[in-house]
Scaffold this active site. Structure first.
Site, PDB file in Angstrom:
ATOM      1  N   GLU A 114       0.844  -1.213   0.000  1.00  0.00           N
ATOM      2  CA  GLU A 114       0.000   0.000   0.000  1.00  0.00           C
ATOM      3  C   GLU A 114       0.869   1.248   0.000  1.00  0.00           C
ATOM      4  O   GLU A 114       0.675   2.167   0.809  1.00  0.00           O
ATOM      5  CB  GLU A 114      -0.910  -0.023   1.235  1.00  0.00           C
ATOM      6  CG  GLU A 114      -1.648  -1.363   1.414  1.00  0.00           C
ATOM      7  CD  GLU A 114      -2.502  -1.431   2.661  1.00  0.00           C
ATOM      8  OE1 GLU A 114      -2.002  -1.104   3.739  1.00  0.00           O
ATOM      9  OE2 GLU A 114      -3.684  -1.804   2.543  1.00  0.00           O
ATOM     10  N   CYS A 125     -10.491  -0.128   7.864  1.00  0.00           N
ATOM     11  CA  CYS A 125      -9.984   1.173   8.298  1.00  0.00           C
ATOM     12  C   CYS A 125     -10.689   2.314   7.582  1.00  0.00           C
ATOM     13  O   CYS A 125     -10.937   3.369   8.157  1.00  0.00           O
ATOM     14  CB  CYS A 125      -8.470   1.253   8.080  1.00  0.00           C
ATOM     15  SG  CYS A 125      -7.949   0.952   6.393  1.00  0.00           S
TER      16      CYS A 125
END
Lengths: 672, 672
Positions: free
Chosen positions: A325, A421
């Site tokens: 990421e 998240c």
């Protein structure tokens, strides 16, 4: 208007409480209401594992087990607690503008539960409490222990600010005190920091909420230790036999991933996990502001330039690869394999706002607005129930399914995620957006307007910063932004307060010519680095009319961005546009080339996706010939002709893509 | 010339021995000599772990341990033996045209070693013999046991054909007999097949070399069992607790990866690991030919169309993703993340040639030539010492290093690989290329010319197929192909042999107009599906002049190929071209758009990369303006202008890329 250098504030500004601003406009009120009426209740259900089609969260159950209320196993990620924290933080912001006794009662119950799950020593983390009580603070690299604490602290600050109730703030202080005993430069303390930054900016918030300077010092300690030699994360990794927590086997450690490859003041490029990087930079800006730390500020400016001038998508997304990421390298911004996590853009918004609190530079506001109106809003569906974690700039659904290099790209929003998240992060950002609209530099007597959102703000000119006598000013914005570039501001100093101050208005970089009139009369105020400064003795009801240039722009990327060569992105006002198959059927989107010789039109379509301005124009559909089943053919047919068909095209705001089922989408489109 | 349907051979043709053709032209003699003088000796050293900078192969050492000549551990992949086999196979082909007693002695020594490593029962595999003797035939999915046997068999056939020595052929027969006892439809036999196809086509070769029909039946058994329910691979996987051999832990099984998701006759799309797919399809074509199996031939045609009309790069590369080295979906042909393994193109060449042996369709020859002159040749450096495993169509070196999604793409060729399948595969293909130039349909009295390579061939017209009386015909080609489209063929039937036969010449699809003259006189022969048929009573020394159209072509991909939208590939003759930074400095290659209104020129440059035709033309360098440090700017500057600079560009043949150090490369280039 004349242009000068940026306005560095004589004293860095503290953020204004989100509750000072009440939105009344159509655009953001809708989102705020969605968060209050749909997202917060939905997420409450999700946290309690009561959403039928979604993976169970286990987040509340974990607290119940840790609190001893029930028996069971821990489930979820090591940072599962943060989903509860982010929900509570969003509730806090929501209550600031919309008191809701029933919601407050639910939140108080959750806080009671959290309190019961906290240890005698202040420790609070359901994973370690339930599953590995003897492993506390042994794997900061992987286990998000301080990250999880940070989110609890942020939630506590928001809820305390909203309700004035100290219970959750006290929980946060006991937790911070516990951390402050464990970590530090002294004998017997850990000279460490978390693999995922978050605690740092949370401790600054806690310091501001409580005035306790230990918290500020602890935040600075974490930031300063990061990347120093001997490297804490590397030593910790060696100590545990190089075992990676998630893989349960030895694996290399990647210090850049954690922004721990060198001391933060020596870092020059935005690297590693994009969310972590943004949270770190936000904390660095906080600390540079609070401590007047010039070398830290210089590092912030360098990392800002690296992020926004070399590694940011036109949608305000950051993170070019799903592998870890992460950021990759300068100008590597592939559209179809982008990561551009929703949370990373939220982090960029947080970083931008903190830089604005140090100096009023238009580019901070421009990037904040770009990330907000495009990537961040795209993260949530129009009904508030589905989310994007990844925000690509080009989607071909069939390839996303068949090509594993694109498996992370989802053509439609998902209900909830195993690692959830993003949904609560989007909710808390929208709920706290009031805090991003204004800043007050009381020392200089300047009210800064960063964002244009219809609503009313009560701003204390001077109260927080000292200096002037101060007093409350009510600033009201009326606007149909982002569809329209006209903003009417009404300025009303309350009786007895300060009346001679400056109203600074951000002039977005996308607006080539901006007109300002005060009480109907055109003025030419001073412009410094993206802000127009209107200094006068304000009378109640004075109006300022701002007219921004909403001309449709075709943007090009600099040539080093290989992925965008020969293509343009369409932008109008703050909104980046995209093409979708739903509006442009008849072939792959890549076959279309915008005809740039024909004017584009912008039209408000009240029926489309809750109402939006669509952009239409002419295009060429290339390769329109009889291909039979040939894969490659000479460009020119045997008669020397190149076949193409005229076509119309229609673009919608990027943030609205993916709300009409599965199809292709493209931000960067070829042109002729 | 008139055009008719494809020529289906009355009897499928057997491949001609590679040794019948001796190359004398500049282009291929150089490669053949490189393989003989550099690659074979270099690989011999590599197999013996004597190349200083390369990872040790351990391949010979494994045989020495298995043979009991020395003590030690097995090292390398489970299929490490195949590197020895592919080397031996290349040696066989080389000896056919270039006898070399010293090389033959080395090979005989290696064969002695192989013989000693073979078990009493014929079993031969150093991995299982050394390391897991009790695990034979228990994990066909992962362990390449039959694949490894297949390469040994192919080597044996080549070496036997070259030298007439039976020793290695006997080894192969004992091994095949062992396999034939273990696998089959009867009680007590395994109804299985290998996870990596190869044994099937090898057994067809062994059948042709020995006349033993059991080998043909065994090949057909393996092909027919593949993908049948109950699925052998799935059951085997369940039986071993779903453990993946390489990961040493449970992992899902992917039947498409092995082309075992359904019976081969029901397969419609080219799926899974691209090399495996090609080897399977080649074997299917062999079996369709040998057994007159029409439904298998139909499956071959379907899979041919899927491969070449929907899933093949313009360079003849196949495999769109490095994840499992696999196909993805129709028209998903990303240039910068391509896999296009060298071995997969070799497999495609093998498949093409086998289809040509069934029916003379120009497209089989065109694809064979495309894969050969582009991807396959690109796999090896000009000095024969470095190799590409992956053959991308677009390279930006910095992104390959920084973006993990491109880590498989290497900007320069590598010395040797841990998994060294490609280098010896390229060597054996080049060494055997003589077998790909001609086919003889003795039944119909037709000599087919598929490739244009200067050299001399001795062809038995009729001997292999029966029918006509036959006799030897010497066909000599003189040409400067691929640089020049002129080919002079001299046809000399030997005294007393057949003189009335047809010479069929492939007219490549890229050549719009082809001229043919016999003894200096233009003729208009019949053309059927890409072949011109010249039927006459040939007199010794008759000449046929073929002039192919070498006009530079700009190719477009069909619109569904998103990655190539708005771009062209340059092709001249069989060669696809590319741009490299070395010739086009001054910015990213993506900034260039070819000016298609200005003619392109082709010039032979004797100094460049050993001599090649370069293509030059005009281009526009877009985005040439003062970007300062902006990442995105309006396409039109404030004065309404769009800045661009005129530029020259130069392209070189794709197969030569990456021989001048690290830089950008692009096959598909934007155009205006």
């Amino acid at each position: 208007m004349s242009t000068h250098a940026a306005q560095r504030h004589p004293q860095p500004l503290r953020p204004l409480p989100a509750g000072r601003v009440k939105f009344t406009d159509a655009f953001w009120s809708r989102y705020r209401d969605l968060v209050r009426e749909v997202v917060i209740p939905y997420q409450y259900e999700a946290l309690h594992d009561r959403v039928p089609d979604a993976e169970p969260s286990h987040a509340i159950a974990n607290f119940e087990i840790a609190a001893g209320r029930k028996q069971g196993e821990f489930h979820g990620f090591v940072f599962q607690d943060t989903d509860v924290a982010k929900w509570l933080e969003a509730v806090g912001y929501s209550l600031m503008t919309h008191p809701d006794p029933e919601l407050e009662r639910l939140a108080d119950d959750v806080i009671d539960l959290i309190a019961e799950a906290q240890g005698e020593d202040g420790y609070l983390n359901t994973y370690f409490t339930i599953k590995e009580p003897d492993k506390r603070w042994t794997n900061l690299t992987d286990c998000h222990e301080l990250y999880t604490a940070g989110h609890l602290i942020e939630a506590a600050c928001a809820y305390y600010e909203a309700t004035g109730k100290r219970k959750v703030l006290d929980i946060a202080c006991r937790l911070a005190d516990c951390i402050d005993r464990v970590f530090g430069p002294n004998e017997g303390q850990l000279r460490g920091y978390d693999g995922h930054e978050e605690i740092e900016l949370a401790l600054v918030k806690l310091y501001r909420a409580t005035g306790e300077e230990r918290y500020l010092r602890l935040a600075a300690f974490f930031v300063d230790e990061r990347g120093r030699e001997p490297n804490f994360l590397r030593e910790e990794w060696e100590k545990r036999g190089r075992i990676n927590f998630f893989l349960k086997r030895p694996a290399p450690i990647n210090l850049e991933y954690h922004q721990a490859h060198r001391p933060v003041r020596e870092q020059t490029d935005a690297v590693g996990h994009a969310v972590r990087a943004m949270y770190l930079y936000a904390a660095m800006a906080d600390l540079a502001a609070e401590n007047g730390d010039e070398s830290l500020l210089e590092a912030c400016r360098r990392l800002w330039r690296s992020t926004t001038r070399k590694r940011m998508y036109v949608t305000g997304g950051v993170g070019s690869t799903h592998h870890l990421e992460a950021f990759t390298t300068d100008y590597d911004l592939p559209n179809d394999t982008a990561y551009a996590e929703s949370c990373a853009s939220i982090g960029l918004i947080m970083f931008s706002k903190r830089m604005l609190q140090i100096e009023a530079k238009g580019e901070y506001g421009d990037v904040m607005e770009r990330a907000l109106y495009n990537t961040e809003l795209a993260g949530m569906s129009q009904d508030g129930k589905r989310y994007f974690y990844v925000n690509p700039l080009e989607v071909w659904p069939e390839a996303c399914r068949s090509n594993p290099g694109k498996h992370h790209v989802k053509p439609v929003r998902q209900r909830w995620f195993g690692c959830a998240c993003c949904p609560p992060n989007i909710a808390r950002l929208i709920a706290s957006l009031g805090g991003y609209v204004y800043d007050v530099d009381a020392e200089s007597g300047i009210v800064y307007t960063h964002l244009y959102i219809g609503g009313e703000a009560r701003l204390n000119v001077g109260k927080e910063g000292g200096g002037h006598d101060g007093g409350t000013v009510v600033v009201r914005q009326e606007t149909n932004y982002p569809w329209d570039g006209a903003v009417m501001l009404t300025v009303t100093p309350e009786a007895g307060g300060l009346t001679a101050f400056t109203l600074a208005l951000r002039l977005p970089g996308w607006s080539r010519t901006s007109e300002i009139a005060v009480n109907g009369e055109r003025i030419a105020p001073e412009v410094r680095d993206g802000y127009a400064y209107i200094c006068r003795d304000w009378q109640p009801g004075d109006t300022v009319e701002l007219k921004l240039d909403m001309t449709i722009r075709l943007l090009a990327a600099r040539p080093e961005v290989r992925a965008d060569a020969g293509r343009v992105a369409i932008q109008r006002g703050p909104l980046v546009y995209c093409l979708e198959s739903a509006d442009n059927p008849g072939g792959p989107l890549s076959a279309l080339a915008i005809d740039t010789q024909t004017p584009l039109t912008a039209t408000y379509d009240a029926q489309l996706l809750g109402g939006c301005v669509v952009i239409e124009g002419r295009a060429f559909r290339e390769g329109a010939r009889d291909w039979a089943d040939a894969l490659y053919l000479p460009l020119e047919e045997e008669d020397g002709a190149r076949r193409e068909e005229p076509a119309a095209f229609r673009a919608i705001p990027y943030y609205l893509w993916g709300n009409r089922g599965e199809g292709e989408m493209a931000v960067w489109v070829r042109y002729r």
